[in-house]
Design a protein around this motif. Structure first.
Motif, mmCIF file in Angstrom:
data_model
loop_
_atom_site.group_PDB
_atom_site.id
_atom_site.type_symbol
_atom_site.label_atom_id
_atom_site.label_comp_id
_atom_site.label_asym_id
_atom_site.label_seq_id
_atom_site.Cartn_x
_atom_site.Cartn_y
_atom_site.Cartn_z
ATOM 1 N N PRO A 44 0.676 -0.536 0.486
ATOM 2 C CA PRO A 44 0.051 0.374 0.083
ATOM 3 C C PRO A 44 1.047 1.570 0.127
ATOM 4 O O PRO A 44 1.672 0.823 0.496
ATOM 5 C CB PRO A 44 -1.246 0.233 1.507
ATOM 6 N N ILE A 45 0.035 2.553 -0.441
ATOM 7 C CA ILE A 45 0.755 3.825 -0.229
ATOM 8 C C ILE A 45 0.075 4.766 0.706
ATOM 9 O O ILE A 45 -1.289 5.256 0.213
ATOM 10 C CB ILE A 45 1.018 4.620 -2.508
ATOM 11 N N PRO A 46 0.765 4.602 1.485
ATOM 12 C CA PRO A 46 -0.303 5.362 2.150
ATOM 13 C C PRO A 46 0.095 6.992 2.525
ATOM 14 O O PRO A 46 1.157 7.646 2.049
ATOM 15 C CB PRO A 46 0.512 5.030 4.075
ATOM 16 N N SER A 47 -0.751 7.697 2.973
ATOM 17 C CA SER A 47 -0.355 9.350 3.270
ATOM 18 C C SER A 47 -0.120 9.361 4.957
ATOM 19 O O SER A 47 -0.927 8.886 5.179
ATOM 20 C CB SER A 47 -1.846 10.094 3.024
ATOM 21 N N LEU A 48 1.232 10.470 4.659
ATOM 22 C CA LEU A 48 1.456 10.466 6.212
ATOM 23 C C LEU A 48 1.271 11.085 6.961
ATOM 24 O O LEU A 48 1.032 11.871 7.844
ATOM 25 C CB LEU A 48 2.901 10.396 5.558
ATOM 26 N N ARG A 49 0.270 12.261 5.755
ATOM 27 C CA ARG A 49 -0.340 13.495 6.583
ATOM 28 C C ARG A 49 -1.441 13.647 6.006
ATOM 29 O O ARG A 49 -1.902 12.953 4.404
ATOM 30 C CB ARG A 49 0.110 15.208 6.751
ATOM 31 N N TRP A 50 -2.411 14.059 6.794
ATOM 32 C CA TRP A 50 -3.754 14.361 6.076
ATOM 33 C C TRP A 50 -4.270 14.589 4.625
ATOM 34 O O TRP A 50 -3.325 16.295 4.522
ATOM 35 C CB TRP A 50 -5.005 15.272 7.061
ATOM 36 N N ARG A 51 -4.566 14.919 3.954
ATOM 37 C CA ARG A 51 -4.663 15.741 2.249
ATOM 38 C C ARG A 51 -5.866 15.287 1.786
ATOM 39 O O ARG A 51 -6.116 14.094 2.032
ATOM 40 C CB ARG A 51 -3.583 15.421 1.596
ATOM 41 N N ARG A 52 -6.408 16.330 1.570
ATOM 42 C CA ARG A 52 -7.590 15.780 0.062
ATOM 43 C C ARG A 52 -7.420 15.589 -1.685
ATOM 44 O O ARG A 52 -6.155 16.607 -1.608
ATOM 45 C CB ARG A 52 -8.420 16.967 0.060
ATOM 46 N N GLN A 75 -1.113 13.358 -10.731
ATOM 47 C CA GLN A 75 0.075 12.643 -12.142
ATOM 48 C C GLN A 75 1.597 11.916 -11.644
ATOM 49 O O GLN A 75 1.724 12.019 -10.807
ATOM 50 C CB GLN A 75 0.321 13.430 -13.248
ATOM 51 N N THR A 76 1.713 10.544 -12.681
ATOM 52 C CA THR A 76 3.324 9.752 -11.883
ATOM 53 C C THR A 76 3.862 9.092 -12.763
ATOM 54 O O THR A 76 3.007 9.148 -14.056
ATOM 55 C CB THR A 76 2.328 9.379 -10.366
ATOM 56 N N LEU A 135 6.441 5.149 -1.279
ATOM 57 C CA LEU A 135 6.765 4.982 0.105
ATOM 58 C C LEU A 135 5.566 4.972 0.057
ATOM 59 O O LEU A 135 5.081 4.977 1.481
ATOM 60 C CB LEU A 135 7.671 4.682 0.784
ATOM 61 N N GLU A 136 5.332 6.520 -0.081
ATOM 62 C CA GLU A 136 3.870 7.473 1.165
ATOM 63 C C GLU A 136 3.518 8.484 -0.208
ATOM 64 O O GLU A 136 4.084 8.544 -1.700
ATOM 65 C CB GLU A 136 4.461 8.356 2.503
ATOM 66 N N ILE A 137 2.383 8.073 -0.208
ATOM 67 C CA ILE A 137 1.507 9.092 -1.696
ATOM 68 C C ILE A 137 2.815 10.262 -1.653
ATOM 69 O O ILE A 137 2.355 10.651 -3.087
ATOM 70 C CB ILE A 137 0.280 9.895 -0.848
#
Length: 132
Positions: A86-94, A99-100, A109-111
């Motif tokens: 999984p690719i987690p978000s380490l902080r809250w974000r909308r 694009q990637t 490793l994270e968003i």
């Protein structure tokens, strides 16, 4: 997510869609409603096509919905694929669209690892070679 998983399509309101292009692949960031899988990307799917439809065309039993006549992209998808991790978000974000590259998607490793720092609203646009 159930529609994407079982019916192989996903809807995007035209008014919220990126204006410059549509993606070859979509990855799905899950919100708090998804319990243990929340705030992370776990799956992606190849976009096999798209069409412009009204919301009521997608959900005929919701003809009285306030956005029933608004335009949506109906993205036809291949089967959902699990990411290696999984690719987690380490902080809250909308998150709307990011694009990637396929390499970034497979190794993030994270968003925050998915985008260049200057990217704001972007979507996943990949080639098959990047994701294999």
């Amino acid at each position: 997510m159930e529609i994407a998983r079982w019916d192989h399509w996903y809807r995007i309101p035209v008014k919220h869609a990126p204006s410059d292009y549509l993606a070859d692949y979509l990855a799905f960031y899950l919100t708090e409603a998804f319990g243990d899988e929340k705030w992370a990307i776990h799956e992606y799917a190849k976009v096999r096509g798209h069409e412009l439809v009204r919301r009521v065309d997608l959900f005929p039993d919701e003809a009285d919905h306030p956005r029933a006549n608004e335009p949506y992209y109906k993205m036809q998808l291949g089967p959902l694929q699990r990411l290696p991790r999984p690719i987690p978000s380490l902080r809250w974000r909308r998150i709307t669209f990011i694009q990637t590259t396929g390499d970034r998607l497979m190794h993030a490793l994270e968003i925050g690892d998915l985008t260049a720092r200057s990217d704001r609203f972007v979507k996943l646009l990949e080639t098959q070679e990047d994701l294999d």
